[in-house]
Scaffold this motif. Structure first.
Motif, PDB file in Angstrom:
ATOM      1  N   PHE A 128       0.832  -1.205   0.000  1.00 12.90           N
ATOM      2  CA  PHE A 128       0.000   0.000   0.000  1.00 12.90           C
ATOM      3  C   PHE A 128       0.869   1.259   0.000  1.00 12.90           C
ATOM      4  N   LEU A 129       1.917   1.274   0.821  1.00 15.30           N
ATOM      5  CA  LEU A 129       2.813   2.431   0.846  1.00 15.30           C
ATOM      6  C   LEU A 129       3.537   2.612  -0.490  1.00 15.30           C
ATOM      7  N   TYR A 130       3.882   1.504  -1.142  1.00 17.41           N
ATOM      8  CA  TYR A 130       4.501   1.590  -2.465  1.00 17.41           C
ATOM      9  C   TYR A 130       3.535   2.198  -3.481  1.00 17.41           C
ATOM     10  N   LEU A 131       2.294   1.767  -3.441  1.00 16.27           N
ATOM     11  CA  LEU A 131       1.299   2.310  -4.368  1.00 16.27           C
ATOM     12  C   LEU A 131       1.045   3.789  -4.127  1.00 16.27           C
ATOM     13  N   VAL A 132       1.009   4.207  -2.870  1.00 15.85           N
ATOM     14  CA  VAL A 132       0.836   5.626  -2.554  1.00 15.85           C
ATOM     15  C   VAL A 132       2.037   6.423  -3.052  1.00 15.85           C
ATOM     16  N   MET A 133       3.240   5.896  -2.831  1.00 17.54           N
ATOM     17  CA  MET A 133       4.431   6.597  -3.304  1.00 17.54           C
ATOM     18  C   MET A 133       4.444   6.690  -4.821  1.00 17.54           C
ATOM     19  N   SER A 134       4.048   5.622  -5.505  1.00 19.53           N
ATOM     20  CA  SER A 134       4.027   5.676  -6.961  1.00 19.53           C
ATOM     21  C   SER A 134       2.975   6.659  -7.465  1.00 19.53           C
ATOM     22  N   TRP A 135       1.825   6.702  -6.811  1.00 17.16           N
ATOM     23  CA  TRP A 135       0.802   7.662  -7.224  1.00 17.16           C
ATOM     24  C   TRP A 135       1.277   9.096  -7.002  1.00 17.16           C
ATOM     25  N   LEU A 136       1.891   9.367  -5.864  1.00 17.18           N
ATOM     26  CA  LEU A 136       2.388  10.722  -5.598  1.00 17.18           C
ATOM     27  C   LEU A 136       3.514  11.107  -6.552  1.00 17.18           C
ATOM     28  N   THR A 137       4.314  10.146  -6.947  1.00 15.32           N
ATOM     29  CA  THR A 137       5.419  10.427  -7.860  1.00 15.32           C
ATOM     30  C   THR A 137       4.929  10.666  -9.280  1.00 15.32           C
ATOM     31  N   LEU A 138       3.957   9.893  -9.716  1.00 12.78           N
ATOM     32  CA  LEU A 138       3.545   9.921 -11.122  1.00 12.78           C
ATOM     33  C   LEU A 138       2.379  10.852 -11.428  1.00 12.78           C
ATOM     34  N   ARG A 139       1.765  11.454 -10.433  1.00 14.35           N
ATOM     35  CA  ARG A 139       0.537  12.215 -10.694  1.00 14.35           C
ATOM     36  C   ARG A 139       0.753  13.505 -11.470  1.00 14.35           C
ATOM     37  N   ASN A 140       1.898  14.155 -11.370  1.00 14.95           N
ATOM     38  CA  ASN A 140       2.114  15.436 -12.051  1.00 14.95           C
ATOM     39  C   ASN A 140       2.994  15.320 -13.289  1.00 14.95           C
ATOM     40  N   GLU A 141       3.232  14.118 -13.757  1.00 14.73           N
ATOM     41  CA  GLU A 141       4.084  13.928 -14.929  1.00 14.73           C
ATOM     42  C   GLU A 141       3.299  14.181 -16.204  1.00 14.73           C
ATOM     43  N   SER A 142       3.950  14.840 -17.163  1.00 10.01           N
ATOM     44  CA  SER A 142       3.275  15.153 -18.421  1.00 10.01           C
ATOM     45  C   SER A 142       3.210  13.942 -19.351  1.00 10.01           C
ATOM     46  N   CYS A 143       4.290  13.214 -19.465  1.00  4.79           N
ATOM     47  CA  CYS A 143       4.328  12.018 -20.319  1.00  4.79           C
ATOM     48  C   CYS A 143       4.191  10.793 -19.413  1.00  4.79           C
ATOM     49  N   LYS A 144       2.965  10.332 -19.247  1.00  2.00           N
ATOM     50  CA  LYS A 144       2.679   9.259 -18.284  1.00  2.00           C
ATOM     51  C   LYS A 144       3.362   7.940 -18.644  1.00  2.00           C
ATOM     52  N   SER A 145       3.363   7.570 -19.903  1.00  2.00           N
ATOM     53  CA  SER A 145       3.913   6.260 -20.263  1.00  2.00           C
ATOM     54  C   SER A 145       5.419   6.201 -20.000  1.00  2.00           C
ATOM     55  N   LYS A 146       6.142   7.246 -20.348  1.00  2.66           N
ATOM     56  CA  LYS A 146       7.579   7.276 -20.109  1.00  2.66           C
ATOM     57  C   LYS A 146       7.882   7.325 -18.614  1.00  2.66           C
ATOM     58  N   ALA A 147       7.069   8.051 -17.868  1.00  2.00           N
ATOM     59  CA  ALA A 147       7.263   8.141 -16.425  1.00  2.00           C
ATOM     60  C   ALA A 147       7.010   6.801 -15.744  1.00  2.00           C
ATOM     61  N   VAL A 148       5.967   6.116 -16.165  1.00  2.00           N
ATOM     62  CA  VAL A 148       5.642   4.811 -15.570  1.00  2.00           C
ATOM     63  C   VAL A 148       6.737   3.797 -15.898  1.00  2.00           C
ATOM     64  N   ILE A 149       7.251   3.820 -17.120  1.00  2.00           N
ATOM     65  CA  ILE A 149       8.322   2.904 -17.498  1.00  2.00           C
ATOM     66  C   ILE A 149       9.577   3.178 -16.679  1.00  2.00           C
ATOM     67  N   SER A 150       9.938   4.448 -16.491  1.00  2.00           N
ATOM     68  CA  SER A 150      11.119   4.781 -15.689  1.00  2.00           C
ATOM     69  C   SER A 150      10.943   4.355 -14.245  1.00  2.00           C
ATOM     70  N   PHE A 151       9.781   4.632 -13.680  1.00  2.00           N
ATOM     71  CA  PHE A 151       9.523   4.333 -12.272  1.00  2.00           C
ATOM     72  C   PHE A 151       9.467   2.830 -12.025  1.00  2.00           C
ATOM     73  N   LEU A 152       8.632   2.128 -12.787  1.00  2.00           N
ATOM     74  CA  LEU A 152       8.470   0.692 -12.568  1.00  2.00           C
ATOM     75  C   LEU A 152       9.709  -0.094 -12.992  1.00  2.00           C
ATOM     76  N   GLY A 153      10.390   0.374 -14.018  1.00  2.00           N
ATOM     77  CA  GLY A 153      11.617  -0.301 -14.443  1.00  2.00           C
ATOM     78  C   GLY A 153      12.698  -0.242 -13.386  1.00  2.00           C
TER      79      GLY A 153
END
Length: 105
Positions: A12-37
Motif C-alpha cells: 500500500f505504501l509503495y502504491l501511494v508513493m508511486s501515485w504521488l510520484t507519477l501524478r504530475n508527470e506530463s508524459c505518463k507512459s515514459k514516467a511509468v516505465i522509468s519508475f516501474l523499471g
C-alpha cells in the motif's frame, strides 16, 4: 498473519508513493516505465543479494540507494527523480522479504 499484514501495508505504501510520484508527470507512459523499471531492477538485484548473504544484502541496499541519489543529481529533469523514487520503491517492496529472512535465520 502479521507478516501478511506487514506485506500488505508495504505494498500500500509503495502504491501511494508511486501515485504521488507519477501524478504530475506530463508524459505518463515514459514516467511509468522509468519508475516501474527502476523498481523492478532494484527488486531483482536485492532478491539475488538476499540469497547470497543477509549481511551482503545490507551493503547492496546502501550501494543501490547511493547510486540512485547520484543518478538524481546527474539528471536534472524529472527522469532522475523518477528513477530515484523507483529505486526507493523497490527497496520498500524488498523490506518484507528481508524481515522474513532475518526472523527465520
Amino acid at each position: 498473519m502479521k507478516f501478511l499484514l506487514f506485506t500488505a501495508i508495504t505494498i500500500f505504501l509503495y502504491l501511494v508513493m508511486s501515485w504521488l510520484t507519477l501524478r504530475n508527470e506530463s508524459c505518463k507512459s515514459k514516467a511509468v516505465i522509468s519508475f516501474l523499471g527502476s523498481s523492478l531492477i532494484s527488486l531483482v538485484i536485492l532478491s539475488v543479494s538476499f540469497k547470497i548473504n543477509l549481511f551482503f544484502s545490507l551493503f547492496v541496499v546502501v550501494l543501490i540507494l547511493v547510486i540512485s541519489l547520484y543518478i538524481e543529481t546527474i539528471r536534472k529533469e524529472s527522469n532522475g527523480r523518477l528513477i530515484k523514487n523507483g529505486v526507493f520503491g523497490g527497496f520498500w517492496l524488498s523490506i518484507p522479504m528481508y524481515v522474513y529472512l532475518a526472523s527465520h535465520t
